[in-house]
Design a protein around this motif. Structure first.
Motif, PDB file in Angstrom:
ATOM      1  N   UNK A 136     -33.364   0.587 -12.156  1.00 57.96           N
ATOM      2  CA  UNK A 136     -32.298   1.082 -13.032  1.00 57.96           C
ATOM      3  C   UNK A 136     -31.797   2.466 -12.602  1.00 57.96           C
ATOM      4  N   UNK A 137     -31.665   2.644 -11.285  1.00 59.02           N
ATOM      5  CA  UNK A 137     -31.179   3.901 -10.720  1.00 59.02           C
ATOM      6  C   UNK A 137     -29.713   3.719 -10.338  1.00 59.02           C
ATOM      7  N   UNK A 138     -28.905   4.736 -10.591  1.00 59.74           N
ATOM      8  CA  UNK A 138     -27.492   4.665 -10.237  1.00 59.74           C
ATOM      9  C   UNK A 138     -27.327   4.391  -8.752  1.00 59.74           C
ATOM     10  N   UNK A 139     -26.372   3.526  -8.447  1.00 57.86           N
ATOM     11  CA  UNK A 139     -26.152   3.207  -7.050  1.00 57.86           C
ATOM     12  C   UNK A 139     -25.412   4.313  -6.302  1.00 57.86           C
ATOM     13  N   UNK A 140     -25.073   5.415  -6.996  1.00 59.69           N
ATOM     14  CA  UNK A 140     -24.577   6.582  -6.260  1.00 59.69           C
ATOM     15  C   UNK A 140     -25.679   7.129  -5.355  1.00 59.69           C
ATOM     16  N   UNK A 141     -26.939   6.927  -5.765  1.00 54.85           N
ATOM     17  CA  UNK A 141     -28.051   7.309  -4.888  1.00 54.85           C
ATOM     18  C   UNK A 141     -28.105   6.369  -3.687  1.00 54.85           C
ATOM     19  N   UNK A 142     -27.866   5.065  -3.934  1.00 56.52           N
ATOM     20  CA  UNK A 142     -27.810   4.095  -2.839  1.00 56.52           C
ATOM     21  C   UNK A 142     -26.719   4.476  -1.847  1.00 56.52           C
ATOM     22  N   UNK A 143     -25.505   4.720  -2.335  1.00 55.48           N
ATOM     23  CA  UNK A 143     -24.386   5.019  -1.430  1.00 55.48           C
ATOM     24  C   UNK A 143     -24.633   6.306  -0.662  1.00 55.48           C
ATOM     25  N   UNK A 144     -25.209   7.312  -1.327  1.00 58.26           N
ATOM     26  CA  UNK A 144     -25.512   8.583  -0.663  1.00 58.26           C
ATOM     27  C   UNK A 144     -26.543   8.384   0.451  1.00 58.26           C
ATOM     28  N   UNK A 145     -27.568   7.608   0.151  1.00 54.91           N
ATOM     29  CA  UNK A 145     -28.627   7.389   1.142  1.00 54.91           C
ATOM     30  C   UNK A 145     -28.165   6.529   2.309  1.00 54.91           C
ATOM     31  N   UNK A 146     -27.269   5.567   2.031  1.00 50.42           N
ATOM     32  CA  UNK A 146     -26.737   4.725   3.108  1.00 50.42           C
ATOM     33  C   UNK A 146     -25.973   5.581   4.115  1.00 50.42           C
ATOM     34  N   UNK A 175     -32.913  15.441   6.156  1.00 51.85           N
ATOM     35  CA  UNK A 175     -34.021  16.191   5.542  1.00 51.85           C
ATOM     36  C   UNK A 175     -33.743  16.468   4.066  1.00 51.85           C
ATOM     37  N   UNK A 176     -32.542  16.942   3.756  1.00 57.80           N
ATOM     38  CA  UNK A 176     -32.206  17.267   2.367  1.00 57.80           C
ATOM     39  C   UNK A 176     -32.214  16.005   1.499  1.00 57.80           C
ATOM     40  N   UNK A 177     -31.715  14.892   2.033  1.00 54.29           N
ATOM     41  CA  UNK A 177     -31.707  13.637   1.271  1.00 54.29           C
ATOM     42  C   UNK A 177     -33.132  13.208   0.912  1.00 54.29           C
ATOM     43  N   UNK A 178     -34.041  13.334   1.850  1.00 57.80           N
ATOM     44  CA  UNK A 178     -35.434  12.964   1.586  1.00 57.80           C
ATOM     45  C   UNK A 178     -36.065  13.901   0.561  1.00 57.80           C
ATOM     46  N   UNK A 179     -35.777  15.187   0.642  1.00 55.67           N
ATOM     47  CA  UNK A 179     -36.313  16.148  -0.332  1.00 55.67           C
ATOM     48  C   UNK A 179     -35.816  15.797  -1.731  1.00 55.67           C
ATOM     49  N   UNK A 180     -34.523  15.524  -1.858  1.00 60.43           N
ATOM     50  CA  UNK A 180     -33.975  15.164  -3.160  1.00 60.43           C
ATOM     51  C   UNK A 180     -34.623  13.892  -3.696  1.00 60.43           C
ATOM     52  N   UNK A 181     -34.805  12.907  -2.809  1.00 56.05           N
ATOM     53  CA  UNK A 181     -35.382  11.648  -3.244  1.00 56.05           C
ATOM     54  C   UNK A 181     -36.788  11.803  -3.782  1.00 56.05           C
ATOM     55  N   UNK A 182     -37.629  12.514  -3.058  1.00 56.11           N
ATOM     56  CA  UNK A 182     -39.033  12.631  -3.460  1.00 56.11           C
ATOM     57  C   UNK A 182     -39.250  13.618  -4.605  1.00 56.11           C
ATOM     58  N   UNK A 226     -36.795  13.942  -6.964  1.00 55.38           N
ATOM     59  CA  UNK A 226     -35.962  13.451  -8.053  1.00 55.38           C
ATOM     60  C   UNK A 226     -34.790  14.341  -8.393  1.00 55.38           C
ATOM     61  N   UNK A 227     -34.199  14.980  -7.391  1.00 55.85           N
ATOM     62  CA  UNK A 227     -33.109  15.926  -7.615  1.00 55.85           C
ATOM     63  C   UNK A 227     -31.747  15.251  -7.459  1.00 55.85           C
ATOM     64  N   UNK A 228     -30.807  15.648  -8.301  1.00 54.30           N
ATOM     65  CA  UNK A 228     -29.414  15.181  -8.234  1.00 54.30           C
ATOM     66  C   UNK A 228     -29.319  13.658  -8.215  1.00 54.30           C
ATOM     67  N   UNK A 229     -30.114  13.020  -9.083  1.00 56.91           N
ATOM     68  CA  UNK A 229     -30.055  11.575  -9.264  1.00 56.91           C
ATOM     69  C   UNK A 229     -29.172  11.303 -10.472  1.00 56.91           C
TER      70      UNK A 229
END
Length: 482
Positions: free
Chosen positions: A390-400, A443-450, A452-455
């Motif tokens: 149930x995570x916004x797919x804006x995280x998906x699009x950003x990570x892609x 690097x920044x994307x991984x930091x945010x992911x782990x 939980x920032x800007x989700x």
């Protein structure tokens, strides 16, 4: 009797991917043979495993052709940009950019300026290829004139180009990623800005520091001075030469399709070559196909400006077609399905969601050879994991985009890697360590992911997209802009 098809086991999949790496390394590094031949051999390897898994040739051929079709947008842009480079050099557009840049930009801040100029160009036009083929070539000329290492200049240029390729609402990859992820385009850009803005600022500061250290006032400006003299003697240099560039940027800013706009800009370049640079009409039109052929008597300028034309891109286009075919074949034998199943078991938090999506996207670049393939593998392999969490797919699009778009110039046989190396005249592995923006995005994307920032949470638009997706049986069409 029809042989039953089966998905590749993990062992078979690892064997295929391992053979891919061995073949690429053997052909390129040891045998010094063209990458194109290595990819052709990889085709036969995958076809052989496909037969072993129960697939017939015709089915796999359809997958191969589908993979190539997915990258046709990039091939069309390559043709258009090749024509643009040739005519803009002959028409004095690129020489004028170099001339004014040498007069305006200080050597100590040049690397930072090169990144910013290319970023502005790419944001305005939405194309990293077009930006590298115009502003990028000009920045390479200026940097070499200042005596800076070409690999360092190329790193700054490519960093700037991919800021725009990733963030511009005019970019085909940006629009396509938002569409495939089923998120609003500007929510997608907003989500990426949390990563891209700090990556851009840090990169710019690093380029400024390195430039200031490498050029502390002791540099030799003789090359720059000779370049200025040579350009003055061999080209009509004036502000009027920049009109084709302004026209193209304005047309793209009004969201007109990239390919016809770039081709129109190329025709303007030929017209300028006839009106202002002493070319005959036929000779000027010929530059669209065979590129610019300069003979100024100054080796540095001739080496820099003898490029462009559609023929300049033919080897690149062949390589991309072969690489896209690899991705299509892997898709047809079920390799992407197996990877998706593995990632689904592991993606149990936003950090692992981020990592698996970036890996799936990079898989498309590394084994599929194009940004378009990476966007498909990244979204299709991992999108259900975001729905389950149930995570916004804006995280998906950003990570892609972090795992796909910005990694394309990192792979020597991908469309981005080949184009940048060919256009800027610097090998992929030479400029790679200096492509700081790309590494910082990862690097920044991984930091945010782990952490939980800007989700972002799902909004009404995204929920409506989910309902529409379900009503259509999980299938949604999208328009791939070029």
């Amino acid at each position: 009797m029809t042989k039953k098809k089966k998905l590749p086991s993990l062992g078979v999949l690892l064997t295929i991917l391992g053979l891919f790496v061995v073949i690429m390394f053997g052909f390129i590094v040891i045998l010094k043979l063209p990458i194109q031949l290595a990819l052709l051999v990889v085709w036969f390897v995958i076809l052989g495993f496909g037969v072993y898994l129960g697939h017939n040739y015709l089915e796999m051929e359809k997958g191969l052709l589908k993979g190539i079709y997915e990258g046709m947008g990039a091939i069309l842009i390559l043709i258009a940009v090749g024509a643009l480079i040739g005519s803009w050099i002959a028409g004095g557009v690129v020489p004028t950019m170099i001339y004014y840049g040498l007069n305006i930009i200080s050597p100590s801040i040049f690397l930072m300026a090169a990144m910013i100029i290319c970023a502005i160009t790419a944001l305005s036009t939405g194309t990293s290829f077009g930006s590298a083929g115009t502003a990028g070539i000009a920045m390479m000329g200026i940097g070499e004139s200042f005596g800076l290492p070409t690999y360092l200049v190329a790193g700054a240029v490519i960093s700037g180009c991919y800021v725009g390729d990733k963030m511009s609402p005019l970019s085909d990859t940006t629009v396509m990623t938002a569409s495939l992820s089923r998120v609003d385009l500007f929510r997608h850009i907003k989500s990426m800005s949390f990563v891209s803005i700090p990556a851009f600022i840090i990169s710019a500061v690093l380029y400024w520091i390195v430039g200031a250290v490498m050029y502390d006032g002791r540099g030799d400006l003789s090359i720059a001075e000779n370049t200025l003299t040579g350009l003055e003697q061999n080209f009509n240099v004036s502000w009027m030469m920049l009109i084709p560039a302004v026209v193209v940027i304005v047309m793209l800013a009004f969201k007109l399709p990239s390919v016809p706009v770039i081709l129109f800009g190329a025709l303007l370049g030929s017209l300028w070559a006839t009106l202002f640079q002493g070319y005959g009409f036929i000779e000027a039109i010929q530059t669209l196909y065979s590129g610019s052929e300069q003979s100024t008597g100054i080796a540095f300028i001739d080496n820099l400006l003898n490029r462009g034309g559609i023929t300049f891109m033919l080897e690149v286009i062949l390589l991309i077609i072969l690489a896209l075919g690899v991705g299509g074949l892997l898709q047809s034998i079920g390799a992407f399905t197996v990877i998706g199943n593995l990632f689904a078991k592991w993606a149990n938090n936003t950090g692992n969601l981020t990592l698996t999506t970036m890996l799936a996207s990079f898989f498309g670049v590394f084994f599929g050879g194009a940004a378009y393939v990476s966007l498909l593998t990244g979204t299709k392999i991992t999108e259900e994991n975001y729905n389950r969490k149930n995570v916004s797919r804006t995280l998906l699009s950003r990570n892609v985009e972090a795992g796909g778009t910005v990694t394309t110039p990192m792979v020597p046989w991908s469309d981005g890697g080949v184009f940048m190396a060919t256009t800027l005249g610097v090998a992929t592995l030479a400029y790679l360590p200096f492509f700081w923006y790309g590494f910082l995005v990862i690097i920044i994307s991984l930091i945010y992911g782990y952490f939980g920032l800007f989700i972002m949470e799902k909004d009404d638009h995204e929920k409506a997209k989910d309902e529409d997706h379900e009503e259509n049986g999980g299938y949604e069409t999208y328009e791939k802009t070029v």
